[in-house]
Each structure stands twice: as structure tokens, then as C-alpha cells.
Design a protein around this motif. Structure first.
Motif, mmCIF file in Angstrom:
data_model
loop_
_atom_site.group_PDB
_atom_site.id
_atom_site.type_symbol
_atom_site.label_atom_id
_atom_site.label_comp_id
_atom_site.label_asym_id
_atom_site.label_seq_id
_atom_site.Cartn_x
_atom_site.Cartn_y
_atom_site.Cartn_z
ATOM 1 N N GLN A 280 0.717 -1.175 -0.047
ATOM 2 C CA GLN A 280 -0.103 -0.094 0.010
ATOM 3 C C GLN A 280 0.735 1.347 0.003
ATOM 4 O O GLN A 280 0.779 2.258 -0.701
ATOM 5 C CB GLN A 280 -1.100 -0.033 1.184
ATOM 6 N N ASP A 281 1.859 1.234 0.650
ATOM 7 C CA ASP A 281 3.030 2.379 0.631
ATOM 8 C C ASP A 281 3.274 2.811 -0.625
ATOM 9 O O ASP A 281 3.231 3.905 -0.852
ATOM 10 C CB ASP A 281 4.248 2.241 1.674
ATOM 11 N N GLU B 180 -1.933 -3.684 3.013
ATOM 12 C CA GLU B 180 -1.363 -2.869 4.165
ATOM 13 C C GLU B 180 -0.358 -3.944 4.758
ATOM 14 O O GLU B 180 0.592 -3.424 5.403
ATOM 15 C CB GLU B 180 -2.282 -2.493 5.347
ATOM 16 N N LEU B 181 -0.277 -5.073 4.586
ATOM 17 C CA LEU B 181 0.675 -6.220 5.160
ATOM 18 C C LEU B 181 1.713 -6.770 4.069
ATOM 19 O O LEU B 181 2.693 -7.287 4.326
ATOM 20 C CB LEU B 181 -0.126 -7.311 5.702
ATOM 21 N N ASP C 88 -8.505 0.138 1.246
ATOM 22 C CA ASP C 88 -8.805 0.388 2.919
ATOM 23 C C ASP C 88 -9.877 -0.977 3.234
ATOM 24 O O ASP C 88 -9.831 -1.558 4.118
ATOM 25 C CB ASP C 88 -9.290 1.526 3.328
ATOM 26 N N ASN D 297 -8.260 -4.084 3.217
ATOM 27 C CA ASN D 297 -7.681 -4.465 4.574
ATOM 28 C C ASN D 297 -8.512 -5.009 5.525
ATOM 29 O O ASN D 297 -8.228 -5.461 6.351
ATOM 30 C CB ASN D 297 -6.772 -3.114 4.981
ATOM 31 N N ASP D 298 -9.898 -4.002 5.481
ATOM 32 C CA ASP D 298 -10.707 -4.311 6.638
ATOM 33 C C ASP D 298 -11.296 -5.657 6.371
ATOM 34 O O ASP D 298 -11.476 -6.276 7.252
ATOM 35 C CB ASP D 298 -11.879 -3.258 6.590
ATOM 36 N N TRP E 196 -9.083 -8.289 8.263
ATOM 37 C CA TRP E 196 -9.365 -8.259 9.635
ATOM 38 C C TRP E 196 -10.682 -8.639 10.018
ATOM 39 O O TRP E 196 -10.893 -9.472 11.113
ATOM 40 C CB TRP E 196 -8.821 -7.001 10.267
ATOM 41 N N GLU F 54 -2.722 1.621 9.394
ATOM 42 C CA GLU F 54 -2.093 0.605 8.206
ATOM 43 C C GLU F 54 -0.922 0.300 8.606
ATOM 44 O O GLU F 54 -0.123 -0.510 8.647
ATOM 45 C CB GLU F 54 -2.384 1.015 6.813
ATOM 46 N N LYS F 55 0.024 1.459 8.639
ATOM 47 C CA LYS F 55 1.413 1.141 8.870
ATOM 48 C C LYS F 55 1.622 0.574 10.062
ATOM 49 O O LYS F 55 2.497 -0.124 10.078
ATOM 50 C CB LYS F 55 2.049 2.610 8.835
ATOM 51 N N ARG G 70 -0.237 -1.450 11.735
ATOM 52 C CA ARG G 70 -0.601 -2.824 11.638
ATOM 53 C C ARG G 70 0.710 -3.745 10.785
ATOM 54 O O ARG G 70 1.048 -4.808 11.027
ATOM 55 C CB ARG G 70 -1.726 -3.043 10.938
ATOM 56 N N PHE G 71 1.267 -2.899 10.058
ATOM 57 C CA PHE G 71 2.319 -3.665 9.070
ATOM 58 C C PHE G 71 3.629 -3.805 10.185
ATOM 59 O O PHE G 71 4.059 -5.001 10.078
ATOM 60 C CB PHE G 71 2.641 -2.738 8.028
ATOM 61 N N GLU H 244 2.812 -6.472 12.856
ATOM 62 C CA GLU H 244 2.940 -8.065 12.036
ATOM 63 C C GLU H 244 4.060 -8.345 12.158
ATOM 64 O O GLU H 244 4.636 -9.875 12.210
ATOM 65 C CB GLU H 244 2.165 -8.202 10.713
#
Ligand SMILES: Cc1cc2nc3c(=O)[nH]c(=O)nc-3n(C[C@H](O)[C@H](O)[C@H](O)COP(=O)(O)OP(=O)(O)OC[C@H]3O[C@@H](n4cnc5c(N)ncnc54)[C@H](O)[C@@H]3O)c2cc1C
Lengths: 499, 44
Positions: free
Chosen positions: A174-175, A202-203, A337, A340-341, A344, B23-24, B26-27, B30
Motif C-alpha cells: 500500500q505504501d 497494508e501487510l 482500505d 484491509n478491513d 481483519w 495501516e503502517k 499494523r504492518f 505484524e
């Protein structure tokens, strides 16, 4: 004297890549596969006259696959009939906006410009940066072993350009997308590819954000079904004497004095070998087929700590009309977003909402012979689905879910679909587990973030058991058809060096 | 002196962490969650 020089457990892409190369080098090689066909996640099955791809629906980085074919004395272009897909995909956003990304990156810039003129420059900058990364990765990453810190040092010493791309390893997908693109619709249109790395935007590690660019180097479908690729490896291996046993499950790896010495089959038969190569999930291999008692304590903790990668339920549809789709892949997606939601609030909680992201592969649009005359085949890769659902089983919800998904897709992007379905089969994560012995239906074996990658992923040359090598999605460079085929090349290079 | 520097480091780290997007966070969380397993995984 052993029965074979090498036994390969599993005829997935990684297993066949290693098996065929070793056979060509003169090793007496036996590949053992529990199912009735080769290819594992990259295979094609037939039902009521329709041909469906079980998992993988496209390949990119075809050059990496071709390196393996070159080692086998040929090229992929001579052995597999590849169909180039253009457009790459058509993506339907939550608000109904549709973007169709053509193969040409210039035309893609034009498509982006029609929606968000301000992001055209972002596309060009992103493209230039990712092209540099792709070149460095092709040169130094795909075929480099990732077993030890020394391997890592060698990898970066050989291709120092990789160091420049360090930020991709410590940022999220995402970044990276948000850095280059400002318009929410453009971000949404390339956000979902994080799931090609097995994680939400995001992960997912930033280097996976190379995919929306690398797809422009060409994405291909194998005419007649994705099984064409593993089938070609099988054919070439067999030409060199590789033997293949289908419908034969390996129950145990024989370990003698800390060395792999062969396998025991489900019926109790023991087959011995000097080397064993495993193409199956590394957790299953170490904990079930080998047993904890053979593992050093630190390795035992490490192996147990791995998390399985996500699973994706699939819907296979045979239909009696030509679906109004723009190309091989159509994607229905959501803003990052919301993806991401979803991860989770739904996936992690065992819920599976119908209105989610999905990849629709219209394989009979790219290849003839996938369905009877006048009929077509579409395969839908759905959003990640938990192995265990909240309060219900997959079998309980399957019939209603299948109908709801068909209705939803009819409304959202495939008008008329619901009136033309002649065959429908829903494969849940437990179905995948049953079919491929892939625990929890994991599609990339193990989670693929930084703490489970490179030297932190199970080693290609086992550190616990001598004469044991790992290939496939469980080991470096991870899940995907090109990467697992590359893992087979890495294993063969290590065998050359050490055995 | 060392204690003060250490404390200042932690405070700065926490300050920057709180400024990050969810978001960051959570990144990072994790990754941090898996840090204890890095050495065992290296031997896997
Ligand atoms: C739904 C889905 C979609 C995907 N889409 C794409 C895509 O579009 N493009 C792409 O590049 N990649 C895609 N992938 C990923 C890619 O298909 C896989 O990463 C790759 O094919 C895995 O290869 P592998 O070598 O790890 O072996 P696998 O495919 O996992 O095969 C392992 C084999 O071992 C066999 N086996 C297991 N246990 C035993 C045992 N005890 N004894 C004997 N045999 C055993 C299994 O039956 C299986 O055939 C997708 C995967 C899935 C599941």
C-alpha cells in the motif's frame, strides 16, 4: 545400493522442474504424486466436457520459466503453446468505474490519463523504478539460493543494484502504491494485486508492488489449460528417463543417521534413494512426514512458527453462452482500505461476504477446446477464505453461496450469467486440502511476508536433515509458477555443488 | 548517561509510532510479532 538416485515428493511445478533437470543430468529419478495428475496448483481438470484450471490462471515472468526449459535443451515457446493476454485485465471498481489495462504500458498511461491525468506522471515514475527493480531481480534474485546469510551477501554482492531497492522490502504494498498514485480510483485499480503475494495491501511486502508493472512485460495463458506447463516438464523429464508414479501418496520420509534415505508409501512399501526432494508444504514435511524427533530444537520452533498462506475458494462454471467479458481476466475490486478491513473483520473472523474482490478468468476466451461448441468456461478466484468458518462449515454454505455469487456477478459484471450456468463446482479451502494435501488449502504454502522470506523461509538445502532438498512454494523464492520452477533450478544447482 | 539515552530513544520511537497511520502500525506490528521466531526460522 539405493533404488533411485533421487526421489521427488510431489509433481507440482517445483518438483517437476527439479526432477526433469536431474533426470537430464543422468540421475535415476522417481517423482511420486498422490493425485491422478501432475501440476498441483497449476493443473487443469475435466468435468462434464468442460476443462477448468484448478488454481493458477496465468503466468508472467515467462523468462524465468524459460531458463528451466533451456536447461532441458529446448525453450518454453517450443514446448508450450502460449497465448499472450491483451488486455492484461479489466478491473471494475466499487463505484462501477471500469478500467481496462492493455499490455502496452503507453496505452495504460493513456487509460490512466482518462480518469486521472495527474497520475500519468506517477505511472511513468513507478514504471521506471519497477523496471529497474525487475531487471535487478531477474539478474540476482530468482536463481540465487536464500539459505544462509552468506547467500544473502553473495546475492547483493553479485547484484548491488538490489540494495537500491531496499525500501521495497521494508514498506508495504500500500505504501508503494500510495507513493506513486494519488487518485483513489487508480489506487483501487491496482491495489488487489497484493493478494498475489498472499496478503492485503497494508501487510504485503512492497516488492510485490512490482506486479502491476511486470505484467506489462507479458502475461500468458497456456493453450488447452495451465497444465500445459507442468505437462511439458513431465514430458521432457520422461524423455530423459524420469519416472513418475501417480496416485501414490508418500506417508513418511525415511531418515537414517540424520540423512534422508528414501520414502515409505501409504501401502507400507519402502523406496530408497540417495537424495530426497520435497515439493510439498514444508510444515507437513517436517512435522508429519519426518517427525519432530528428528529436528534440532531450534528448527522445530522455527518450523512450527510458520503460518500457512491464505486460501482462496474457487468457483468453476461451465456456461452455454459467450460471456460479455473484455479479456482473459476481469477483476471486481474494492478500495485498498476495504480490502484491509475485509482481511481483519471478515477473513480473520471466519466470515465470507459475497460482495468481495474476485478474479474472473475466461479461459475459453483465450483458448479453444476448453468447452463444448457454443459453451464457455469461467473460473472465479474468490477473495481469501478462512479454513474454518464462523458457526458453519463450507459444505453447509456452498449451495447458497454459489447461487449468491452467480447472482452478484450477473448484476455487477457478467449480465445474463445466472441464466446460462450448466455446471457449477465450488472448491472451498478444505476441498483444496483434500485434493492437493495442501494444509488448510494454503495457496502459497506459507505466509509470504519478510519474516517468512529469504533466509527466514524453510531452506532449499535442509539444515536439519542431510540429503534433503526443498522446492516449491514453501522455500525461496516462494509461491507462483515462475518462482516454484526457479526453486527447482536453485535446488539442482545446490545438488551440483554439494552432492 | 546510557540510561537517559536509552529512555530518549524509546520515547522518540513511541512518538513516531503514534504518528503512523493505522495501516503502517499494523504492518509493523505484524513484523514485530514474528521477530522472536526469526532465529529459529533461520535454522528451519
Ligand atoms: C487458486 C490459486 C491461484 C493461483 N494463481 C496463480 C497464477 O495465476 N499465476 C501464478 O504464477 N501462480 C498462481 N498460483 C500459485 C502457483 O500455482 C503455485 O505457487 C505453484 O503452482 C505451486 O507449485 P509447487 O511446486 O509448490 O507445488 P504444488 O502445486 O503445491 O504441488 C505439490 C504437489 O504435491 C502433491 N503432494 C502433496 N502431498 C503429497 C504426498 N504426501 N505424497 C505425494 N504427493 C504429494 C500434491 O498433490 C501436489 O500435486 C495460484 C495458486 C492457487 C492455489
Amino acid at each position: 545400493m539405493s533404488d533411485y538416485d533421487v526421489i521427488v515428493i510431489g509433481a507440482g511445478c517445483g518438483g517437476l522442474s527439479a526432477g526433469s533437470q536431474l533426470a537430464r543430468k543422468g540421475f535415476k529419478t522417481l517423482v511420486i504424486e498422490q493425485s491422478d495428475m501432475v501440476g498441483g496448483c497449476c493443473s487443469t481438470f475435466e468435468a462434464q466436457g468442460y476443462r477448468f484450471d484448478l488454481g493458477a490462471s496465468l503466468i508472467e515472468d515467462v523468462e524465468v520459466i524459460n531458463w528451466c526449459f533451456e536447461r532441458l535443451g529446448t525453450t518454453i515457446y517450443d514446448e508450450v503453446e502460449l497465448v499472450e493476454c491483451d488486455p492484461i485485465y479489466s478491473v471494475i471498481l466499487k463505484d462501477g468505474t471500469r478500467l481496462t489495462y492493455p499490455l502496452s504500458s503507453e496505452h495504460t498511461a493513456r487509460e490512466i490519463g482518462q480518469i486521472a491525468p495527474g497520475d500519468v506522471m506517477g505511472w511513468l515514475k513507478y514504471g521506471a523504478y519497477m523496471q529497474g527493480f525487475m531487471d535487478a531481480a531477474l539478474d540476482g534474485f530468482f536463481l540465487a539460493p536464500g539459505n544462509t546469510l552468506v547467500d544473502m551477501i553473495k546475492m547483493f554482492a553479485k547484484t548491488p543494484a538490489l540494495l537500491k531497492y531496499g525500501p521495497l522490502f521494508i514498506s508495504s504494498y500500500q505504501d508503494i502504491i500510495e507513493k506513486y498514485f494519488k487518485d483513489p480510483r487508480i489506487r483501487e485499480s491496482i491495489g488487489y494485486q497484493s493478494f498475489f503475494g498472499g496478503l492485503p495491501p497494508e501487510l504485503c511486502p512492497g516488492y510485490i508492488a512490482m506486479i502491476p508493472w511486470s505484467e506489462h512485460a507479458g502475461i500468458y495463458y497456456s493453450k488447452g489449460g495451465m497444465i500445459g506447463i507442468p505437462d511439458a516438464l513431465k514430458r521432457l523429464g520422461e524423455k530423459s528417463g524420469m519416472q513418475l508414479k501417480l496416485n501414490t501418496e508418500v506417508k513418511r520420509l525415511i531418515v537414517s543417521n540424520g540423512r534422508a534415505a528414501g520414502v515409505e508409501l501409504q501401502d507400507g512399501t519402502e523406496v530408497t534413494s540417495d537424495l530426497v526432494i520435497s515439493d510439498i508444504n514444508a510444515k507437513t514435511l517436517y512435522l508429519d512426514l519426518i517427525g519432530e524427533e528428528h529436528l534440532p530444537w531450534l528448527a522445530r520452533i522455527g518450523i512450527k512458527s510458520y503460518e500457512y498462506s491464505m486460501a482462496t475458494p474457487m468457483l468453476y462454471l461451465g456456461i452455454d453462452y459467450e460471456p460479455p467479458l473484455a479479456g482473459h481476466h476481469t477483476i471486481t475490486t474494492l478500495p485498498m482500505d476495504e480490502l484491509n478491513d475485509f482481511w481483519w473483520k471478515d477473513y480473520k473472523q471466519g466470515r465470507f461476504p459475497v460482495e468481495q474482490y474476485s478474479i474472473i478468468s475466461w479461459s475459453s476466451g483465450s483458448s479453444s477446446g476448453m468447452a463444448p461448441d457454443g459453451h464457455h468456461v469461467i473460473v472465479i478466484t474468490l477473495a481469501p477464505g478462512a479454513y474454518r468458518l464462523e458457526g458453519k462449515t463450507w459444505d453447509q454454505i456452498k449451495p447458497e453461496l454459489t447461487q449468491n455469487i452467480i447472482d452478484h456477478l450477473s448484476k455487477r459484471c457478467i449480465p445474463g450469467l445466472k441464466d446460462h450456468v450448466k455446471y457449477a463446482d465450488f472448491a472451498s479451502p478444505p476441498d483444496f486440502e483434500k485434493r492437493l494435501k495442501s494444509p488448510e488449502g494454503a495457496i502459497y504454502a506459507l505466509r509470504q511476508d519478510l519474516p517468512s522470506s529469504l533466509v527466514f523461509r524453510p531452506a532449499t538445502r535442509s539444515k536439519s536433515i542431510k540429503k534433503l532438498y526443498l522446492v516449491g512454494a514453501s522455500t525461496h523464492p516462494g509461491g507462483g509458477v515462475p518462482t516454484t520452477i526457479a526453486s527447482g533450478m536453485i535446488a539442482v544447482d545446490l545438488i551440483d555443488k554439494y552432492e | 548517561m546510557r540510561k537517559i539515552l536509552c529512555l530518549a530513544g524509546i520515547i522518540t520511537g513511541v512518538y513516531f509510532y503514534t504518528k503512523l497511520t493505522k495501516e503502517k502500525k499494523r504492518f509493523i506490528k505484524e513484523i514485530l510479532r514474528q521477530v522472536p521466531y526469526l532465529i529459529p526460522r533461520y535454522f528451519a
